[in-house]
Scaffold this motif. Structure first.
Motif, mmCIF file in Angstrom:
data_model
loop_
_atom_site.group_PDB
_atom_site.id
_atom_site.type_symbol
_atom_site.label_atom_id
_atom_site.label_comp_id
_atom_site.label_asym_id
_atom_site.label_seq_id
_atom_site.Cartn_x
_atom_site.Cartn_y
_atom_site.Cartn_z
ATOM 1 N N ALA A 1 0.833 -1.211 0.000
ATOM 2 C CA ALA A 1 0.000 0.000 0.000
ATOM 3 C C ALA A 1 0.863 1.255 0.000
ATOM 4 O O ALA A 1 0.581 2.216 -0.726
ATOM 5 C CB ALA A 1 -0.938 0.002 1.214
ATOM 6 N N GLU A 2 1.926 1.245 0.783
ATOM 7 C CA GLU A 2 2.831 2.404 0.818
ATOM 8 C C GLU A 2 3.514 2.602 -0.529
ATOM 9 O O GLU A 2 3.636 3.732 -1.013
ATOM 10 C CB GLU A 2 3.869 2.232 1.924
ATOM 11 C CG GLU A 2 3.290 2.383 3.311
ATOM 12 C CD GLU A 2 4.273 2.069 4.422
ATOM 13 O OE1 GLU A 2 5.416 1.653 4.134
ATOM 14 O OE2 GLU A 2 3.884 2.233 5.596
ATOM 15 N N MET A 3 3.934 1.507 -1.165
ATOM 16 C CA MET A 3 4.587 1.606 -2.460
ATOM 17 C C MET A 3 3.605 2.123 -3.524
ATOM 18 O O MET A 3 3.955 2.981 -4.327
ATOM 19 C CB MET A 3 5.151 0.247 -2.893
ATOM 20 C CG MET A 3 6.170 0.392 -3.985
ATOM 21 S SD MET A 3 7.083 -1.104 -4.459
ATOM 22 C CE MET A 3 6.856 -2.255 -3.169
ATOM 23 N N ALA A 4 2.390 1.602 -3.505
ATOM 24 C CA ALA A 4 1.378 2.056 -4.464
ATOM 25 C C ALA A 4 1.065 3.535 -4.252
ATOM 26 O O ALA A 4 0.952 4.304 -5.219
ATOM 27 C CB ALA A 4 0.112 1.215 -4.323
ATOM 28 N N ASN A 5 0.946 3.938 -3.010
ATOM 29 C CA ASN A 5 0.643 5.336 -2.700
ATOM 30 C C ASN A 5 1.733 6.273 -3.207
ATOM 31 O O ASN A 5 1.448 7.402 -3.611
ATOM 32 C CB ASN A 5 0.435 5.513 -1.199
ATOM 33 C CG ASN A 5 -0.215 6.825 -0.867
ATOM 34 O OD1 ASN A 5 -1.260 7.160 -1.413
ATOM 35 N ND2 ASN A 5 0.397 7.578 0.025
ATOM 36 N N SER A 6 2.964 5.794 -3.232
ATOM 37 C CA SER A 6 4.063 6.639 -3.710
ATOM 38 C C SER A 6 3.997 6.882 -5.216
ATOM 39 O O SER A 6 4.680 7.761 -5.728
ATOM 40 C CB SER A 6 5.414 6.040 -3.322
ATOM 41 O OG SER A 6 5.684 4.886 -4.090
ATOM 42 N N SER A 7 3.153 6.124 -5.926
ATOM 43 C CA SER A 7 2.978 6.315 -7.372
ATOM 44 C C SER A 7 1.995 7.440 -7.690
ATOM 45 O O SER A 7 1.852 7.807 -8.849
ATOM 46 C CB SER A 7 2.461 5.030 -8.019
ATOM 47 O OG SER A 7 3.400 4.003 -7.890
ATOM 48 N N LEU B 1 -7.883 6.240 -5.463
ATOM 49 C CA LEU B 1 -6.744 5.407 -5.072
ATOM 50 C C LEU B 1 -6.153 5.831 -3.732
ATOM 51 O O LEU B 1 -5.744 4.970 -2.940
ATOM 52 C CB LEU B 1 -5.679 5.424 -6.167
ATOM 53 C CG LEU B 1 -6.092 4.747 -7.480
ATOM 54 C CD1 LEU B 1 -4.991 4.882 -8.517
ATOM 55 C CD2 LEU B 1 -6.463 3.290 -7.256
ATOM 56 N N THR B 2 -6.138 7.119 -3.436
ATOM 57 C CA THR B 2 -5.657 7.584 -2.133
ATOM 58 C C THR B 2 -6.501 6.980 -1.016
ATOM 59 O O THR B 2 -5.971 6.483 -0.005
ATOM 60 C CB THR B 2 -5.691 9.123 -2.057
ATOM 61 O OG1 THR B 2 -4.806 9.650 -3.044
ATOM 62 C CG2 THR B 2 -5.287 9.631 -0.689
ATOM 63 N N LYS C 1 -13.821 -2.835 1.109
ATOM 64 C CA LYS C 1 -14.077 -1.432 0.755
ATOM 65 C C LYS C 1 -13.019 -0.926 -0.217
ATOM 66 O O LYS C 1 -13.335 -0.210 -1.177
ATOM 67 C CB LYS C 1 -14.092 -0.550 2.009
ATOM 68 C CG LYS C 1 -15.274 -0.784 2.926
ATOM 69 C CD LYS C 1 -15.126 0.052 4.193
ATOM 70 C CE LYS C 1 -16.170 -0.281 5.228
ATOM 71 N NZ LYS C 1 -15.946 0.464 6.484
ATOM 72 N N ALA C 2 -11.761 -1.282 0.020
ATOM 73 C CA ALA C 2 -10.681 -0.868 -0.881
ATOM 74 C C ALA C 2 -10.889 -1.481 -2.266
ATOM 75 O O ALA C 2 -10.724 -0.799 -3.282
ATOM 76 C CB ALA C 2 -9.328 -1.270 -0.309
ATOM 77 N N ASP C 3 -11.267 -2.752 -2.307
ATOM 78 C CA ASP C 3 -11.509 -3.409 -3.595
ATOM 79 C C ASP C 3 -12.597 -2.679 -4.389
ATOM 80 O O ASP C 3 -12.487 -2.533 -5.602
ATOM 81 C CB ASP C 3 -11.907 -4.868 -3.398
ATOM 82 C CG ASP C 3 -10.753 -5.763 -2.959
ATOM 83 O OD1 ASP C 3 -9.586 -5.307 -2.988
ATOM 84 O OD2 ASP C 3 -11.026 -6.922 -2.568
#
Length: 128
Positions: free
Chosen positions: A38-44, A56-57, A89-91
């Motif tokens: 999640a942290e890696m994805a958020n950095s995109s 996405l946030t 919920k995220a899905d």
């Protein structure tokens, strides 16, 4: 890379229920992976579209929360159930983001996490 990141996190969500019966060590490893992914994805972020970025946030935030709840779920079944709900919920937010990307780009990003997939990768669109 949004599609691959989404696919990875969806797989992380599904993995939790599968590894929970294997004990705290397996669960902690899966939960830690979810947090890191999640942290890696958020950095995109940000994406080229503010609505996709918002979706996405929110989803990545839920994943981080779910990962921490999951970690605590090794000793608290209530936390584990909450982690699973937050993953669901995220899905749902991922699906909204994919639909928004499809509307903007004319194609959805592939959410497979394997290399060399033959699906519609969205390469060449504004979302890569």
């Amino acid at each position: 890379g949004f599609g691959g990141e989404i696919g990875t996190l969806v797989a992380d969500n599904a993995r939790i229920a599968k590894v929970a019966p294997n004990g705290a060590g397996a669960l902690h490893a899966a939960c830690s992976t979810m947090i890191n992914d999640a942290e890696m994805a958020n950095s995109s972020l940000p994406s080229p579209d503010p609505t996709v970025t918002d979706l996405l946030t929110r989803a990545y935030g839920l994943e981080g929360t779910a990962g921490n709840e999951c970690y605590d779920g090794a000793s608290d079944a209530t936390k584990l159930r909450q982690a699973e709900r937050d993953g669901i919920k995220a899905d749902a937010l991922y699906e909204e983001a994919i639909q928004r990307i499809r509307a903007l780009d004319g194609k959805a990003p592939a959410t497979t996490t394997t290399s060399g997939n033959s699906g519609n990768s969205g390469v060449g669109g504004i979302f890569g």
